[in-house]
Enzyme design. Sequence first.
Site, PDB file in Angstrom:
ATOM      1  N   LYS A  59      30.896  -6.949  19.487  1.00 17.22           N
ATOM      2  CA  LYS A  59      30.910  -6.118  18.273  1.00 17.22           C
ATOM      3  C   LYS A  59      30.290  -4.759  18.580  1.00 17.22           C
ATOM      4  O   LYS A  59      29.324  -4.685  19.357  1.00 17.22           O
ATOM      5  CB  LYS A  59      30.141  -6.849  17.161  1.00 17.22           C
ATOM      6  CG  LYS A  59      30.213  -6.178  15.803  1.00 17.22           C
ATOM      7  CD  LYS A  59      29.507  -7.034  14.753  1.00 17.22           C
ATOM      8  CE  LYS A  59      29.525  -6.403  13.381  1.00 17.22           C
ATOM      9  NZ  LYS A  59      28.831  -7.217  12.359  1.00 17.22           N
ATOM     10  N   SER A  88      31.497  -8.020   8.248  1.00 15.13           N
ATOM     11  CA  SER A  88      31.790  -6.797   8.963  1.00 15.13           C
ATOM     12  C   SER A  88      32.316  -7.005  10.388  1.00 15.13           C
ATOM     13  O   SER A  88      32.876  -6.071  10.959  1.00 15.13           O
ATOM     14  CB  SER A  88      30.516  -5.959   9.033  1.00 15.13           C
ATOM     15  OG  SER A  88      29.513  -6.647   9.739  1.00 15.13           O
ATOM     16  N   SER A 147      28.529 -11.789   7.870  1.00 10.58           N
ATOM     17  CA  SER A 147      29.483 -11.013   8.671  1.00 10.58           C
ATOM     18  C   SER A 147      30.101 -11.709   9.872  1.00 10.58           C
ATOM     19  O   SER A 147      31.032 -11.180  10.463  1.00 10.58           O
ATOM     20  CB  SER A 147      28.827  -9.731   9.151  1.00 10.58           C
ATOM     21  OG  SER A 147      28.942  -8.766   8.147  1.00 10.58           O
TER      22      SER A 147
HETATM   23  N1  GLN Z   1      29.023  -8.094   3.473  1.00 10.34           N
HETATM   24  C1  GLN Z   1      27.602  -8.078   3.518  1.00 10.34           C
HETATM   25  C2  GLN Z   1      27.133  -6.658   3.386  1.00 10.34           C
HETATM   26  O1  GLN Z   1      27.934  -5.849   3.138  1.00 10.34           O
HETATM   27  C3  GLN Z   1      27.121  -8.700   4.792  1.00 10.34           C
HETATM   28  C4  GLN Z   1      27.307  -7.839   5.960  1.00 10.34           C
HETATM   29  C5  GLN Z   1      26.751  -8.420   7.210  1.00 10.34           C
HETATM   30  O2  GLN Z   1      26.513  -9.617   7.310  1.00 10.34           O
HETATM   31  N2  GLN Z   1      26.524  -7.549   8.160  1.00 10.34           N
HETATM   32  O3  GLN Z   1      25.997  -6.354   3.514  1.00 10.34           O
END
Ligand code: GLN
Length: 482
Positions: free
Chosen positions: A75, A150, A174
Amino acid sequence: MELHRLTAHQLSDLIAQKKTSPKEIAQDLLKRIKKTEKKVKAFCFLDEKDVLRQCAELEKRTSHGALFGIPVVIKDNICVQGQDTTCSSRILKGFKPPYDATCVRRLKQEGAIIFAKGNMDEFAFGSSCETSCYGPTHNPWDLKRIPGGSSGGSAASVAADETILALGSDTGGSIRQPASLCGVVGFKPTYGRVSRYGLIAFASSLDQIGPLAKDVQDAAILLNVISGHDGQDSTCADVKVPDYTKALVNNVNGLRIGYPKEYFAKGLNTEVKDSVETALGLLRKLGAQVKEISLPHTGYAVADYYIIATAEASSNLARFDGVQYGHRASDFDNLLDMYAKTRGEGFGEEAKRRIILGTYALSSGYYDAYYLRALKARRLIKEDFDRAFKDCDCIVTPTSPTAAFKIGERIDNPLAMYLSDIYTISVNLAGLPAISVPCGFNEKGLPIGLQFIARAFEEEVLLRGAYTFEQNTDYHLKKPEL
Ligand code: GLN
């Protein structure tokens, strides 16, 4: 042979029998990517020459590691020395870290090929991969839909057979949510199980790196490599790492599974609900004791998370000011103006929203009302799990309330977007491990995911439950047509 279709454990067997080589695997994947990547757009960086250079290095090695010759996508918020690492943000464009993240260093030691950087929501803010400065990644099951986020690039590349394994990071879901939406396995380890050294911080008390894989066995193999104490990260726990592949037993006899009634209430799509209930039925048939439990503070989790995560993010992102990393505005009057213009130009809309929200929640007049209260609510959420785990060994829930939604559908409605993680967020607030495995498809042929949650450092319980479920179903074997 279509090597890109295989898993890491299948490829490792072929390498051991000298039936293939790291170079052959990499070349097969590069060929695959030529065909699919323009549709999926999972990667923000791929350096073919460097991939082949790594293969040549590996051929010189005398001893093989646990991931010898296996390509792993990283990532874009995990540092790889000398390779672009930008969190898919304009503000970090051009940043090449001077060091490897601990998990990347361990991957290299074990002979993995650091294959490409996975596209992501900017700074991991999002659930759809649409806030990347490189544009969205597309879901391999339906290119008009989001892959989740994400870690959307990591999940989509595994689903599209553009890589064998990937690393993601999970702050509120994410890894698990994109795994669920792309029909692959996603594993969020216990907070402190995997070093965060070299993971560009979003919310330091919630972030954790973990595997995305084609099956549970591959996830266990990757977890073995990245887990364990690291003196570079003071929150990384000095707790013995078992051999996770030993937990891969096809047997849930006597396993006590709880399903929280609050997770099956309104907001849950009926097709997702049906698949998860069918999955619970199967686990029961296989010998698990399945019973309803309650996590009474569930309703506070999303609000609680968005105070804590934005507060931490606003502080973590303060370092991007045009002085040390990446982008700097070219036209400014003085230092303050340089900061303001650099940040104004460099951050996208969602990043700005979170910095403003987080700064507000931490400001002296509002700290007690928001941040301090959020910490207290976090404790109540954790205590819900402590209580539940007194009489069950793991908790099973849907991973995401819906299957993949269309690109553009929620991007202008932050609150709708934030609800995408309603079933994954509490796990991060409580610091627990959880895994998402494929458990079905909806009428449109989109994947649905099943989440297992366990006590801290009991990853083996998750692997046992998830592996047994996988061995008795074939959802993980289905592939999107690309
Ligand atoms: N969707 C969640 C957020 O927007 C989690 C994102 C994540 O786990 N990095 O914060």
